[in-house]
Write a protein that holds these residues in place. Sequence first.
Motif, PDB file in Angstrom:
ATOM      1  N   VAL A  90       0.806  -1.456  -0.004  1.00  0.00           N
ATOM      2  CA  VAL A  90       0.138   0.105  -0.029  1.00  0.00           C
ATOM      3  C   VAL A  90       0.999   1.231  -0.129  1.00  0.00           C
ATOM      4  CG1 VAL A  90      -1.559   1.232   1.170  1.00  0.00           C
ATOM      5  CG2 VAL A  90      -1.700  -1.466   1.330  1.00  0.00           C
ATOM      6  N   VAL A  91       0.317   2.125  -0.786  1.00  0.00           N
ATOM      7  CA  VAL A  91       1.486   3.514  -0.958  1.00  0.00           C
ATOM      8  C   VAL A  91       0.593   4.757  -0.797  1.00  0.00           C
ATOM      9  CG1 VAL A  91       3.078   1.992  -2.526  1.00  0.00           C
ATOM     10  CG2 VAL A  91       1.496   3.282  -3.396  1.00  0.00           C
ATOM     11  N   GLY A  92       1.320   5.760  -0.572  1.00  0.00           N
ATOM     12  CA  GLY A  92       0.570   7.095  -0.960  1.00  0.00           C
ATOM     13  C   GLY A  92       1.307   8.027  -0.160  1.00  0.00           C
ATOM     14  N   ASN A 135       5.416  12.197   2.946  1.00  0.00           N
ATOM     15  CA  ASN A 135       5.087  13.227   3.507  1.00  0.00           C
ATOM     16  C   ASN A 135       6.001  14.507   3.301  1.00  0.00           C
ATOM     17  OD1 ASN A 135       3.317  15.332   5.275  1.00  0.00           O
ATOM     18  ND2 ASN A 135       2.134  13.378   4.950  1.00  0.00           N
ATOM     19  N   VAL A 136       5.538  15.723   3.665  1.00  0.00           N
ATOM     20  CA  VAL A 136       6.587  16.850   3.956  1.00  0.00           C
ATOM     21  C   VAL A 136       7.727  16.828   4.996  1.00  0.00           C
ATOM     22  CG1 VAL A 136       5.024  18.501   2.848  1.00  0.00           C
ATOM     23  CG2 VAL A 136       4.969  18.250   5.264  1.00  0.00           C
ATOM     24  N   TRP A 164      11.956   5.090   8.861  1.00  0.00           N
ATOM     25  CA  TRP A 164      11.586   6.460   8.015  1.00  0.00           C
ATOM     26  C   TRP A 164      13.096   7.367   7.541  1.00  0.00           C
ATOM     27  CZ3 TRP A 164      12.863  11.464   9.888  1.00  0.00           C
ATOM     28  CH2 TRP A 164      13.343  11.535  11.178  1.00  0.00           C
ATOM     29  N   ASN A 165      13.045   8.053   6.669  1.00  0.00           N
ATOM     30  CA  ASN A 165      13.982   8.573   6.324  1.00  0.00           C
ATOM     31  C   ASN A 165      13.674  10.077   5.602  1.00  0.00           C
ATOM     32  OD1 ASN A 165      16.987   9.458   6.074  1.00  0.00           O
ATOM     33  ND2 ASN A 165      17.382   7.527   5.078  1.00  0.00           N
ATOM     34  N   VAL A 181       9.581  13.138   3.675  1.00  0.00           N
ATOM     35  CA  VAL A 181       9.682  12.142   4.495  1.00  0.00           C
ATOM     36  C   VAL A 181       9.230  10.821   3.892  1.00  0.00           C
ATOM     37  CG1 VAL A 181       9.011  11.188   6.964  1.00  0.00           C
ATOM     38  CG2 VAL A 181       9.610  13.643   6.633  1.00  0.00           C
ATOM     39  N   PHE A 182      10.029   9.863   3.984  1.00  0.00           N
ATOM     40  CA  PHE A 182       9.564   8.610   3.519  1.00  0.00           C
ATOM     41  C   PHE A 182       9.256   7.406   4.771  1.00  0.00           C
ATOM     42  CE2 PHE A 182      10.382  10.476  -0.483  1.00  0.00           C
ATOM     43  CZ  PHE A 182       9.604   9.876  -1.405  1.00  0.00           C
ATOM     44  N   ILE A 183       8.098   6.918   4.787  1.00  0.00           N
ATOM     45  CA  ILE A 183       8.026   6.066   6.019  1.00  0.00           C
ATOM     46  C   ILE A 183       7.665   4.466   4.954  1.00  0.00           C
ATOM     47  CG2 ILE A 183       6.430   5.228   7.761  1.00  0.00           C
ATOM     48  CD1 ILE A 183       5.503   8.531   7.823  1.00  0.00           C
TER      49      ILE A 183
END
Length: 476
Positions: A90-92, A135-136, A164-165, A181-183
């Motif tokens: 799942v992505v978004g 996200n931001v 996250w990074n 931000v990528f989780i």
Amino acid sequence: MPTYHSNQLQLPLKVVSTVHRFSFVDLFAGIGGFRIALEKLGGKCRAYSEIDKEAIKVYQQNFINYLTQDEPSLGDITQVEAFPDNIDLVVGGVPCQPWSVAGQLKGFADPRGKLWFDVVRLIKQSQPKAFIFENVRGLANPKNRDSFEFLLQQFTTIGYQVKWNILNAYDFGLPQNRERVFIVGIRQDIANAEEYEFPSPLNLNPKVLDILDEFKNHQLPQKAKLDPDVIFKNNNIPPSRTRFQKSNELNDFFIFSDLRNGHTTIHSWDILETTAREKEICLTLLKNRRRKKYGKKDGNPLALEHFQEFIPDLCPSELEELVNKNIFRKTDNNKYEFVNSKNMSGINGVYRIILPNCDVVPTLTATGSKNFYATCFLNADNPEDYKKKFLKRIYKQQKYKPFTAQHACKLQGFPEDFVLHSHDKTAQKQFGNAVPVPVVFHVAKHLMKIILNCSDNSNAQRSFVGLRYASPNLLS
């Protein structure tokens, strides 16, 4: 002088794998940035969710056809009861406004911030092997850190190993300074879930001219190396400078603002015909308007007596002349402030003009910007000549153009054959909301090694029919 071959950023055309290696759901789908990257890796979209009607039109025009008629549109995520069965991923890009300054940092108090709870609800129910959300950067800032930690804990509680990074689009071959931000979450029963690592920078060192057709195979000018003291006076380097601004080089852009100062800042009194005395008066307001003794605002108007603290022989008529030139305006309490009193509004419709040899374009936003690019190069060996040459050769001769939606398409790493919205401003807004395709590709590529239990993605590269792209650097 080296010839710059603008080929490392030639982007792949849209391709769909004939072999589906995993399935995914595309939440907050926008115009499909996640989908492009995942289909390139062999993913099959089983459903998508989006509520913006104009974004849906673009998404469907690019991805929905007779081969995807069985792919449901889920609509509003708050109304989604369940995903299709057996989803791998799942992505978004969850709406970012609640965590940004532009959105007033309301966090979970913003209805859009609460959408994260619907995400958690659906992840808990469907239990995909993994998820990727973007996200931001502000989501991970100290002001939002408690909310961010709470969110990560929610994913952990429902059975996921979460990492996250903060990744920058520039580090994956795009000349855009875009930190996000990528989780990534991997279901805890997946073998080696804890071993996931985010991708490292590709070290491609792109330039803005990579997205400008008129500069293909152009010669880059040699930049003068200067003593920082020459540029900044007393070596007072501003703390706000980014990683792309070197202390021994002149900036590759010019900012139009009466509220800031610097060696590439253009003021209204630089553009209009003004005397040395008038320039001194303007700089007096610029340098002292934020002093707390003149008011509690971030920028305060100054009265005649305030100016006279610095210029004792100043006459009221001199301030009125600057009002007549539309540089100052008089407030209701007989004080003076700049007409151009909002920084990002720029001057005469221009906020920033970027030279083509610049490393990056600032972060694309949904609200747009008054950014332009110069249609010629510029060089000088001191700040004074640099600004004079810019005003004479570029600004006054109007040798600059606005960035278009097609440029934004390239800045986000979308394919060359992507069908844009017919209205340029709407298309630019959509790309400002989009996710950079190469970043998603490399985040997901590393993830596939774990959730598909394979050592590399070489099979994914061989599974495409009719694959056409000039460089393997961005999506490989």
